[in-house]
Design an enzyme around this catalytic site. Structure first.
Site, PDB file in Angstrom:
ATOM      1  NE  ARG A 127      -3.605   2.383   1.945  1.00 37.37           N
ATOM      2  CZ  ARG A 127      -4.389   2.770   2.786  1.00 37.37           C
ATOM      3  NH1 ARG A 127      -3.948   2.577   4.078  1.00 37.37           N
ATOM      4  NH2 ARG A 127      -5.100   4.306   2.156  1.00 37.37           N
ATOM      5  NE  ARG A 175      -0.815   6.266   6.080  1.00 37.01           N
ATOM      6  CZ  ARG A 175      -2.406   5.325   6.720  1.00 37.01           C
ATOM      7  NH1 ARG A 175      -3.413   6.099   6.255  1.00 37.01           N
ATOM      8  NH2 ARG A 175      -2.727   4.521   7.475  1.00 37.01           N
ATOM      9  CE  LYS A 217       9.190   2.087  11.848  1.00 36.92           C
ATOM     10  NZ  LYS A 217       8.639   2.910  10.028  1.00 36.92           N
ATOM     11  CG  ASP A 236       9.164  -2.014  12.248  1.00 37.70           C
ATOM     12  OD1 ASP A 236      10.050  -2.180  13.105  1.00 37.70           O
ATOM     13  OD2 ASP A 236       9.063  -2.214  11.450  1.00 37.70           O
TER      14      ASP A 236
END
Length: 277
Positions: A127, A175, A217, A236
């Site tokens: 994705r 996002r 992260k 992560d």
DNA sequence: GAACAGGCAACTC
DNA sequence: GAGTTGCCTGTT
């Protein structure tokens, strides 16, 4: 009339120095794709290129004048065995180093790395690649290469002038606002890549985290893969699992030394490839 | 249809 | 400062 065919396959290095499959598939970059014959095609700094293995060498289809540009991108000047010295000798690390041998930390375009890892949050690789590709297709410059059309990664300046609805085709969800905010920070100079490059890792981390949607992260991914500060150590869920399993509770990446980021990549690749199973 | 995903921010205590 | 929850979207 004689037809002169320009032969552009450059020798980059030996296969021992660079494993293209591991390097492109270890989760650090999102724009290289392999075809059925094992040839990777990708785009870097507006240049499309094909990279493949042949007779023990890694070759790239690029003009001679770009040789140094590509050698720099693949970080070929660094001796990775020496870089890994600080974490050689740790039993588990030996396994990860061996498993990841040939991985190189690419020197990616800084804006592309920042933007890509903002997109990466709470997302899987297919994705992420899809969103990045759509972003390039919608707003990047066209590149004609080998009879196909590729797209450059759009500049921060270009994205900064867009509005959130214009990013809707990306289907990047929440996002999108982060992408725009980052583009505007870079465009306005609030975030200055040159300055960040001169900062220590902790200073850079603090500055980068000022951006909306950029936490620990994502910031560390950008610092490692975009700024190429090799002590950055992004953690992560895969890393969390691996660290929990193989290192003490209060683990400090500093034990891996100046190239902790490389250790991270070896651990990550090993874990994600099912090495711990 | 519910739960979850390579993460972040805002909020709670 | 540690823990919880919602968030877009896509997949299982």
């Amino acid at each position: 009339m004689q037809l002169i065919i320009e032969k552009t396959a450059l020798r980059l290095c030996s296969v021992a120095e660079l494993d293209i499959e591991k390097t492109f598939e270890c989760g650090q970059c999102f724009r290289w794709n392999m075809d059925a014959s094992g040839v990777y095609t990708g785009v870097h700094l507006g240049r499309a290129a094909r990279v493949w293995r042949e007779d023990g060498q890694v070759l790239i289809d690029a003009p001679e004048r770009d040789r140094e540009l590509w050698r720099d991108y693949f970080d070929l000047e660094l001796d990775y065995d020496s870089a890994a010295e600080d974490f050689h000798g740790i039993d588990y690390m030996e396994k990860c180093i061996e498993f990841g041998r040939g991985i190189r930390i690419l020197k990616q375009d800084r804006w592309e790395a920042l933007c890509s890892f903002i997109i990466s949050q709470c997302n899987n690789i297919p994705r992420i690649k899809k969103i990045v590709e759509t972003l390039c297709r919608c707003f990047g410059d066209e590149i004609n290469y080998m009879g196909e059309t590729y797209y450059a990664f759009p500049s921060a300046e270009r994205i900064a002038l867009l509005s959130e609805p214009e990013l809707a085709p990306l289907r990047s969800g929440y996002r999108a606002a982060y992408i725009l905010a980052a583009a505007r920070d870079v465009h306005s100079g609030t975030i200055n890549f040159e300055e960040l490059g001169g900062l220590s890792h902790p200073e850079a981390l603090k500055a980068v985290r000022q951006m909306r949607g950029v936490g620990e992260k994502v910031a560390n991914c950008f610092i490692l893969f975009g700024l190429h500060k090799m002590e950055a150590f992004p953690i992560d869920v895969w890393m969390k699992r691996a660290l929990k399993e193989h290192f003490p509770e209060k683990f400090d990446p500093a034990v891996f030394g100046d190239y902790a980021g490389l250790a991270q990549q070896y651990i990550f690749y090993h874990a994600r490839s099912g090495g711990d199973k």
